[in-house]
Structure formats: C-alpha cells, structure tokens
Design a protein around this motif. Structure first.
Motif, PDB file in Angstrom:
ATOM      1  N   GLY A  50      -4.101   0.329  15.199  1.00 22.24           N
ATOM      2  CA  GLY A  50      -4.436   1.482  16.032  1.00 22.24           C
ATOM      3  C   GLY A  50      -3.201   2.135  16.627  1.00 22.24           C
ATOM      4  N   GLU A  51      -3.309   3.420  16.924  1.00 23.05           N
ATOM      5  CA  GLU A  51      -2.179   4.199  17.440  1.00 23.05           C
ATOM      6  C   GLU A  51      -1.630   3.645  18.749  1.00 23.05           C
ATOM      7  N   GLU A  52      -2.486   2.949  19.518  1.00 24.92           N
ATOM      8  CA  GLU A  52      -2.065   2.460  20.835  1.00 24.92           C
ATOM      9  C   GLU A  52      -1.596   1.007  20.809  1.00 24.92           C
ATOM     10  N   GLN A  53      -1.604   0.388  19.624  1.00 22.70           N
ATOM     11  CA  GLN A  53      -1.106  -0.983  19.483  1.00 22.70           C
ATOM     12  C   GLN A  53       0.382  -1.029  19.844  1.00 22.70           C
ATOM     13  N   ILE A  54       0.775  -1.945  20.734  1.00 20.98           N
ATOM     14  CA  ILE A  54       2.185  -2.069  21.107  1.00 20.98           C
ATOM     15  C   ILE A  54       2.924  -2.840  20.020  1.00 20.98           C
ATOM     16  N   LEU A  55       3.984  -2.229  19.518  1.00 16.73           N
ATOM     17  CA  LEU A  55       4.781  -2.820  18.439  1.00 16.73           C
ATOM     18  C   LEU A  55       6.256  -2.865  18.833  1.00 16.73           C
ATOM     19  N   ALA A  56       6.961  -3.787  18.212  1.00 14.29           N
ATOM     20  CA  ALA A  56       8.423  -3.757  18.234  1.00 14.29           C
ATOM     21  C   ALA A  56       8.853  -3.247  16.865  1.00 14.29           C
ATOM     22  N   GLY A  57       9.637  -2.210  16.855  1.00 10.94           N
ATOM     23  CA  GLY A  57      10.038  -1.601  15.591  1.00 10.94           C
ATOM     24  C   GLY A  57      11.545  -1.478  15.477  1.00 10.94           C
ATOM     25  N   VAL A  58      12.082  -1.929  14.362  1.00 10.63           N
ATOM     26  CA  VAL A  58      13.498  -1.736  14.052  1.00 10.63           C
ATOM     27  C   VAL A  58      13.574  -0.644  12.994  1.00 10.63           C
ATOM     28  N   ALA A  96       2.257   2.234  18.566  1.00 11.58           N
ATOM     29  CA  ALA A  96       2.465   2.509  17.141  1.00 11.58           C
ATOM     30  C   ALA A  96       2.635   3.999  16.875  1.00 11.58           C
ATOM     31  N   GLY A  97       1.813   4.815  17.515  1.00  4.03           N
ATOM     32  CA  GLY A  97       1.885   6.257  17.290  1.00  4.03           C
ATOM     33  C   GLY A  97       3.244   6.832  17.649  1.00  4.03           C
ATOM     34  N   ALA A  98       3.820   6.353  18.759  1.00  3.71           N
ATOM     35  CA  ALA A  98       5.126   6.856  19.194  1.00  3.71           C
ATOM     36  C   ALA A  98       6.233   6.397  18.247  1.00  3.71           C
ATOM     37  N   ILE A  99       6.190   5.137  17.824  1.00  9.01           N
ATOM     38  CA  ILE A  99       7.220   4.610  16.923  1.00  9.01           C
ATOM     39  C   ILE A  99       7.181   5.327  15.574  1.00  9.01           C
ATOM     40  N   LEU A 100       5.980   5.562  15.068  1.00  2.89           N
ATOM     41  CA  LEU A 100       5.851   6.190  13.750  1.00  2.89           C
ATOM     42  C   LEU A 100       6.176   7.677  13.781  1.00  2.89           C
ATOM     43  N   SER A 101       6.201   8.268  14.964  1.00  2.00           N
ATOM     44  CA  SER A 101       6.486   9.704  15.032  1.00  2.00           C
ATOM     45  C   SER A 101       7.922  10.010  14.627  1.00  2.00           C
ATOM     46  N   VAL A 102       8.833   9.027  14.777  1.00  2.00           N
ATOM     47  CA  VAL A 102      10.247   9.268  14.449  1.00  2.00           C
ATOM     48  C   VAL A 102      10.429   9.527  12.950  1.00  2.00           C
ATOM     49  N   PRO A 103      10.029   8.594  12.057  1.00  2.54           N
ATOM     50  CA  PRO A 103      10.186   8.900  10.634  1.00  2.54           C
ATOM     51  C   PRO A 103       9.266  10.008  10.161  1.00  2.54           C
ATOM     52  N   ALA A 104       8.112  10.162  10.807  1.00  6.59           N
ATOM     53  CA  ALA A 104       7.190  11.227  10.399  1.00  6.59           C
ATOM     54  C   ALA A 104       7.837  12.592  10.585  1.00  6.59           C
ATOM     55  N   LYS A 106       0.849  -1.199   0.000  1.00 10.14           N
ATOM     56  CA  LYS A 106       0.000   0.000   0.000  1.00 10.14           C
ATOM     57  C   LYS A 106       0.881   1.244   0.000  1.00 10.14           C
ATOM     58  N   LEU A 107       0.449   2.246  -0.733  1.00 12.35           N
ATOM     59  CA  LEU A 107       1.092   3.556  -0.712  1.00 12.35           C
ATOM     60  C   LEU A 107       0.200   4.448   0.141  1.00 12.35           C
ATOM     61  N   LEU A 108       0.706   4.869   1.287  1.00 16.37           N
ATOM     62  CA  LEU A 108      -0.132   5.518   2.294  1.00 16.37           C
ATOM     63  C   LEU A 108       0.425   6.860   2.735  1.00 16.37           C
ATOM     64  N   GLU A 109      -0.450   7.653   3.330  1.00 13.92           N
ATOM     65  CA  GLU A 109      -0.008   8.839   4.046  1.00 13.92           C
ATOM     66  C   GLU A 109       0.344   8.417   5.473  1.00 13.92           C
ATOM     67  N   PHE A 110       1.230   9.165   6.113  1.00 15.13           N
ATOM     68  CA  PHE A 110       1.621   8.847   7.484  1.00 15.13           C
ATOM     69  C   PHE A 110       0.400   8.678   8.385  1.00 15.13           C
ATOM     70  N   SER A 111      -0.595   9.546   8.204  1.00 13.10           N
ATOM     71  CA  SER A 111      -1.760   9.545   9.096  1.00 13.10           C
ATOM     72  C   SER A 111      -2.593   8.277   8.983  1.00 13.10           C
ATOM     73  N   GLU A 112      -2.424   7.525   7.895  1.00 16.65           N
ATOM     74  CA  GLU A 112      -3.221   6.317   7.683  1.00 16.65           C
ATOM     75  C   GLU A 112      -2.586   5.062   8.267  1.00 16.65           C
ATOM     76  N   VAL A 113      -1.308   5.139   8.612  1.00 12.70           N
ATOM     77  CA  VAL A 113      -0.559   3.923   8.944  1.00 12.70           C
ATOM     78  C   VAL A 113      -0.976   3.327  10.279  1.00 12.70           C
ATOM     79  N   GLY A 114      -1.230   4.173  11.270  1.00 13.97           N
ATOM     80  CA  GLY A 114      -1.567   3.676  12.595  1.00 13.97           C
ATOM     81  C   GLY A 114      -2.723   2.697  12.582  1.00 13.97           C
ATOM     82  N   SER A 115      -3.786   3.029  11.832  1.00 13.05           N
ATOM     83  CA  SER A 115      -4.963   2.154  11.798  1.00 13.05           C
ATOM     84  C   SER A 115      -4.649   0.823  11.134  1.00 13.05           C
ATOM     85  N   ILE A 116      -3.772   0.823  10.128  1.00 14.50           N
ATOM     86  CA  ILE A 116      -3.374  -0.416   9.452  1.00 14.50           C
ATOM     87  C   ILE A 116      -2.649  -1.338  10.428  1.00 14.50           C
ATOM     88  N   LEU A 117      -1.879  -0.742  11.334  1.00 16.54           N
ATOM     89  CA  LEU A 117      -1.080  -1.516  12.283  1.00 16.54           C
ATOM     90  C   LEU A 117      -1.876  -1.950  13.507  1.00 16.54           C
TER      91      LEU A 117
END
Length: 201
Positions: free
Chosen positions: A61-69, A150-158, A48-59
């Motif tokens: 939700g913004e509060e989903q706990i993720l491990a991110g490298v 998810a929201g915190a992890i994605l804030s870095v590249p955003a 998918k080609l997405l906007e940053f704002s759309e990614v959290g829901s795909i993962l």
C-alpha cells in the motif's frame, strides 16, 4: 529508438528478465551473508514487470513505511535502481549487522548509516552480476537512503524516469529470518534493448 514493446513482452524476453533477477538477487544474498557473517537463505525471487502505478499495492500500500536505498545507474545502460525493505525488516537487518537488541525505536543516525551501507553493498552486488552477465559497464551512483511511505519513496524514480519508461522490473526476494526485500530496476527504454541484446535476444 527502442525495438521492444514492453506492453507485449513475450515469454522468451520475460524468462531472460527473470533469470537476470534470479542471478542478481542470489549474488545480493551472498553479499548479505558475508556482511552479516551468517547463513542467508533465499526464496525463489518473484519477478514482475509493472507500471509505476501498480507498485505501491505490491509493497503493501502507498502508506506502508519502507526503508529505500536509491541510486542512479550510468555507463552502457542508464536508469535507476532501488532496494526496498519494510520497516520491520530494515530494523531486523540493522540489529543483525550491529549485533544489538531489536527494538521498535526509530533508527538513529548510526543505524541509518549502517542500513545505507547494507543497501550499497547489496545493490552493487546485484549490478555487478548484471554487468558480468551482459558484459557491459554499469556504474552506480552513491546511494541515498530514505525512510518514508511507499508512495513518497516511489515518487522519486517515477518523476525522474517516468518520461522514459512507464515499466519497471520488480524482484521480490525473501531472505532468511523473514527479511523481505524488493529490488526495483528501472532502465530507460534503450537500456532494455541493450540488456536483452547483450544476451543474444
């Protein structure tokens, strides 16, 4: 100046982006199989080609706990890349690698180090396939691991790359045993041009 309007990517461009996703994820699955010394099957990646704002829901939700490298990409293209796993998948992956009983406990420092190394090898394998496909030099940085919402992890590249591109390429891949991983490739706008130009578009 970028020639590509990512808000109007045509089918041909998207097919190429999908093929890049397929090859990269396939090579990452092979690397994972070698590392774990088990067979690793892979579903057809969803690209998918997405906007940053759309990614959290795909993962989840913004509060989903993720491990991110997370790592930055330099060389002929610039940008960043992430490999994300839901917490349960990260826990399972570490248990498979370390041949330990799977628990719900928080990952300790040794397990976090193992997970970071898994992410390092998987992302390097993905970027190597992209480098081979485009005949470009692509140099990843040393990756960093974060376990957070998810929201915190994605804030870095955003924050780091949002001013260059509001679009990212998300490749969702389900490996065997329910290991659901997400690759996020965030080239800057010029790099989209270079990638597509390198393969003749």
């Amino acid at each position: 100046m970028s020639k590509i309007d990512l808000n109007a990517v045509n089918a041909e461009y998207f097919d190429v982006l999908q093929e890049i996703g397929n090859i990269g994820a396939g090579n990452a699955a092979t690397a994972l199989a070698h590392m774990l010394n088990i067979r690793v099957d892979m579903s057809v990646p969803q690209v998918k080609l997405l906007e940053f704002s759309e990614v959290g829901s795909i993962l989840g939700g913004e509060e989903q706990i993720l491990a991110g490298v997370y790592l930055s990409v330099n060389g002929d293209i610039t940008g960043s890349m992430m490999f994300l796993l839901k917490k349960e998948s990260a826990r399972k992956l570490v248990s498979l690698l370390m041949k330990t009983e799977e628990t719900d406990d928080e990952l300790n420092e040794i397990e976090k180090s193992a997970l970071q190394e898994i992410g390092n090898i998987i992302t390097a394998s993905y970027l190597n396939s992209l480098s081979t496909l485009t005949n470009m030099t692509i140099s990843p940085s040393v990756p960093s691991l974060s376990i957070d919402m998810a929201g915190a992890i994605l804030s870095v590249p955003a924050i780091e790359f949002g001013f260059m591109s509001d679009k990212l390429l998300l490749i969702q891949t389900e490996f065997s045993d329910g290991l659901d991983g997400f690759f996020i490739l965030i080239p800057d706008m010029e790099s989209y041009d270079k990638i597509l130009g390198a393969i003749g578009l």
